[in-house]
Design a protein around this motif. Structure first.
Motif, mmCIF file in Angstrom:
data_model
loop_
_atom_site.group_PDB
_atom_site.id
_atom_site.type_symbol
_atom_site.label_atom_id
_atom_site.label_comp_id
_atom_site.label_asym_id
_atom_site.label_seq_id
_atom_site.Cartn_x
_atom_site.Cartn_y
_atom_site.Cartn_z
ATOM 1 N N TRP A 96 -3.799 -2.784 -4.717
ATOM 2 C CA TRP A 96 -2.398 -3.483 -5.019
ATOM 3 C C TRP A 96 -1.446 -4.230 -5.889
ATOM 4 O O TRP A 96 -2.411 -4.563 -7.037
ATOM 5 C CB TRP A 96 -2.569 -4.527 -3.641
ATOM 6 N N PRO A 97 -0.762 -4.270 -5.818
ATOM 7 C CA PRO A 97 -0.056 -4.798 -6.954
ATOM 8 C C PRO A 97 -0.040 -6.392 -7.347
ATOM 9 O O PRO A 97 0.061 -6.871 -8.693
ATOM 10 C CB PRO A 97 1.430 -4.098 -6.979
ATOM 11 N N TRP A 98 -0.465 -6.389 -6.162
ATOM 12 C CA TRP A 98 -0.723 -8.280 -6.484
ATOM 13 C C TRP A 98 -1.806 -8.738 -6.973
ATOM 14 O O TRP A 98 -2.619 -9.838 -7.716
ATOM 15 C CB TRP A 98 -0.786 -9.512 -5.096
ATOM 16 N N ILE A 302 9.327 -0.784 7.436
ATOM 17 C CA ILE A 302 8.618 -1.101 6.367
ATOM 18 C C ILE A 302 7.266 -0.130 6.296
ATOM 19 O O ILE A 302 6.626 0.421 7.101
ATOM 20 C CB ILE A 302 8.541 -2.955 5.652
ATOM 21 N N THR A 303 6.857 -0.050 5.317
ATOM 22 C CA THR A 303 5.460 0.984 4.779
ATOM 23 C C THR A 303 4.330 0.059 4.474
ATOM 24 O O THR A 303 4.317 -1.212 4.293
ATOM 25 C CB THR A 303 5.560 2.248 3.772
ATOM 26 N N TYR A 304 3.167 0.508 4.940
ATOM 27 C CA TYR A 304 2.140 0.162 4.493
ATOM 28 C C TYR A 304 1.919 0.605 3.325
ATOM 29 O O TYR A 304 0.952 -0.683 2.240
ATOM 30 C CB TYR A 304 0.288 0.658 4.973
ATOM 31 N N GLU A 305 1.914 1.506 2.785
ATOM 32 C CA GLU A 305 2.206 1.472 0.875
ATOM 33 C C GLU A 305 2.987 2.137 0.996
ATOM 34 O O GLU A 305 3.875 2.940 1.428
ATOM 35 C CB GLU A 305 1.004 2.764 1.083
ATOM 36 N N ASN A 306 3.613 2.575 -0.432
ATOM 37 C CA ASN A 306 4.653 3.122 -1.383
ATOM 38 C C ASN A 306 6.135 2.211 -0.451
ATOM 39 O O ASN A 306 6.613 3.547 -0.244
ATOM 40 C CB ASN A 306 4.298 4.497 -1.376
ATOM 41 N N PRO A 307 6.255 1.257 -0.675
ATOM 42 C CA PRO A 307 5.992 -0.227 -1.259
ATOM 43 C C PRO A 307 4.632 -0.465 -0.530
ATOM 44 O O PRO A 307 5.433 0.048 0.992
ATOM 45 C CB PRO A 307 6.953 -0.600 -2.093
#
Length: 335
Positions: A96-98, A302-307
């Motif tokens: 994850w980016p965070w 919205i997506t769980y991934e990508n983003p």
């Protein structure tokens, strides 16, 4: 065996135990040196939790997190857990980016998935603190794990998985001897939410449903105790009363078939895509097409991934919330 033999054996056993204790002590000291100075707390501390209380006598460094998102709060306080559970198939850990920068090149041992904890792996890590905030840990698991290290189980006075992120952050902060640092993190997030509400006062006039579909024909609307809805209400949105009316304290979702899509007809509807075909499947449903929120294009997928925006509001932690606000608020404002 002769009396002399018994005495020799006892002496050797005592010697081995003393060496083991000494070895553990030196290892623990070396581990403590890995905790940054700004992340060293004040001890001893005692933390009340669902199953009683845990006393942490000195600075923990070998921390195992068993709550699905607990590691975020520990990372935010400057310490990398040595063990964590898997939620979104995060191997290699820290995608994850965070959290990527905070994990760096140090990955935790994966010690279970959700509430299925691997006791042997946890024991092998020689933890000095075990955290289980956003979890469904049972009393039997707590009792067994407490033989290894102090265990700070779920926050008291809340159903499992229903404690607000602020309370879980405070619990972790107290366990790490850093209560003020935890309060500072919470205050920063509160300011971010306040800024978003001030910039988008219209959110407060709108009802919100956050939904998902985990299999064809079955749909879930998340209740007010779920992190995703907590995130939305802190942005100013109001829970949709039909969903709220069906909510039960022990469940974080209301599950229905498409015949009850009326429960989703709020001013705003945010879908989390569990799979690539979810959006097309939902939009093709004739009942869904008749909803105002669909016809007026006030729904958002919205997506769980990508983003990973869906993952960010699912975690809803002091680390993921800034990312979620940055990524999601513009989309909500434009819908």
């Amino acid at each position: 065996m002769s009396v002399t033999g018994v005495r020799v054996k006892a002496t050797l056993t005592a010697l081995m135990m003393s060496l083991l204790v000494a070895g553990c002590g030196s290892s623990r000291s070396a581990d403590e040196s890995l905790v940054p100075p700004e992340s060293r707390g004040t001890f001893p501390v005692t933390v009340e939790h669902k199953y009683g209380s845990a006393t942490v006598e000195k600075q923990p460094s070998r921390i195992v997190t068993l709550g699905l998102s607990d590691h975020d709060a520990v990372l935010a306080l400057g310490i990398r857990p040595v063990g964590a559970v898997d939620w979104f198939k995060e191997r290699p850990y820290g995608k994850w980016p965070w959290t990527q920068a905070r994990w760096g090149d140090k990955q935790p041992e994966v010690v279970g998935e959700r509430d299925d904890f691997n006791f042997e792996k946890i024991a092998a890590l020689k933890p000095d603190l075990i955290l289980a905030q956003y979890s469904g840990m049972k009393k039997e698991q707590y009792d067994k794990l407490s033989q290894l290290a102090p265990v700070v189980a779920q926050p008291p006075k809340y159903e499992d998985y229903a404690a607000p992120w602020q309370e879980m952050t405070r619990m972790v902060g107290r366990a790490l001897g850093l209560p003020q640092k935890a309060e500072d993190l919470i205050a920063d997030i509160d300011r971010r939410f306040a800024k978003a509400r001030a910039e988008h006062p219209g959110f407060a006039k709108l009802t919100m449903v956050v939904a998902d579909t985990f299999e064809a024909g079955k749909f879930s609307a998340f209740t007010t105790t779920d992190p995703k809805m907590i995130f939305m209400t802190e942005l100013g949105f109001r829970p949709f009363e039909p969903v709220k009316a069906l909510s039960k304290p022990e469940n974080n979702v209301v599950e229905v078939s498409s015949e009850r899509f009326d429960l989703f007809d709020a001013d705003r509807l945010v879908w989390l895509n569990s799979d690539l075909g979810a959006e097309a499947r939902i939009r093709a449903d004739p009942v869904y097409q008749r909803l105002k929120v669909s016809a007026k294009k006030r729904d958002l997928f919205i997506t769980y991934e990508n983003p990973p925006v869906g993952a960010a509001i699912s975690f809803n932690t002091v680390l993921s919330i800034p990312y979620a606000i940055e990524q999601l608020v513009p989309k909500l404002a434009g819908s």
